[in-house]
Write a protein that holds these residues in place. Structure first.
Motif: not given
Length: 224
Positions: A2-8, A96-97, A145-151
């Motif tokens: 995907t070319g992304r530098s970090a998880p979405t 995420a932070a 927090a749930a979004l981050i955990a989901t990813g």
């Protein structure tokens, strides 16, 4: 690739669902704001819920309500924010932070702005009550927090949606109960605060991802 530098921070599995949910949350916030703008008394729904509970909760539940309320106060909110950001950094999730900071700030800022626009008060002493900032903040934090955990867990659409909505519902219901039980807010204020978080957080997560991805693209072009 995907070319992304970090998880979405907005998992792809949730994008199709959170858009309509955010739109519905926005609609509820606006409708309630218009209905109760300038009011200083509870509405019909508020009266039905408030009568047995408002400012009448007894120990040990009153202590639990006060402890829950503290989490939405500046000191308690700061503790929650520091803990959440520390977890993100320990997990090496700087994006995420950023979401935690931006999501909380925008949610609380939106709730504060809406309070002044609606002008609804409680107890006749000029305290602006709609929407509940405490409920909006805690719901937003749980939702993020749930979004981050989901990813991180790589959950599918059904599991991810269930986790995110359950987290938002539990956090919002707990803080909302405390606010109504302590007589700090009307039930419709709590609903407005909950929906404010549902409207703001998905948009913030999308924006954080978009900005971070563009910055990563620029960095790659400059340093191939």
């Amino acid at each position: 690739m995907t070319g992304r530098s970090a998880p979405t921070v907005l998992p792809p599995s949730l994008r199709a669902w959170l858009g309509p949910i955010a739109a519905l949350g926005t609609l509820v916030v606006v409708v309630l704001g218009v209905l109760y703008a300038g009011h200083s008394e509870p509405g019909r729904v508020d009266r039905w819920i408030i009568r047995p509970t408002a400012d009448s909760v007894r120990p040990p539940w009153r202590r639990f309500a006060l402890a829950t309320d503290f989490l939405g106060e500046p000191a308690g909110a700061a503790l929650l924010m520091v803990a959440a950001m520390a977890c993100c950094l320990l997990l090496r999730r700087p994006r995420a932070a950023v979401l935690i900071v931006a999501g909380a700030a925008l949610t609380v800022g939106t709730a504060t702005l809406l309070k002044h626009l609606a002008g609804r008060t409680i107890h006749g002493d000029g305290n602006l009550s709609y929407p509940s900032g405490h409920t909006a903040f805690v719901t937003a934090l749980a939702l993020m927090a749930a979004l981050i955990a989901t990813g991180r867990l790589g959950l599918g659409r059904t599991a991810a949606t269930s986790l995110v909505l359950a987290a938002a519902l539990v956090a919002g219901a707990t803080m909302g109960w405390a606010q109504v039980a302590l007589g700090a807010h009307y039930p419709t204020d709590v609903l407005g605060g909950w929906c404010t978080a549902l409207a703001v957080v998905p948009a913030t997560a999308w924006l954080v991802d978009r900005i971070a991805d563009r910055m990563a693209d620029v960095a790659r072009r400059e340093h191939p």
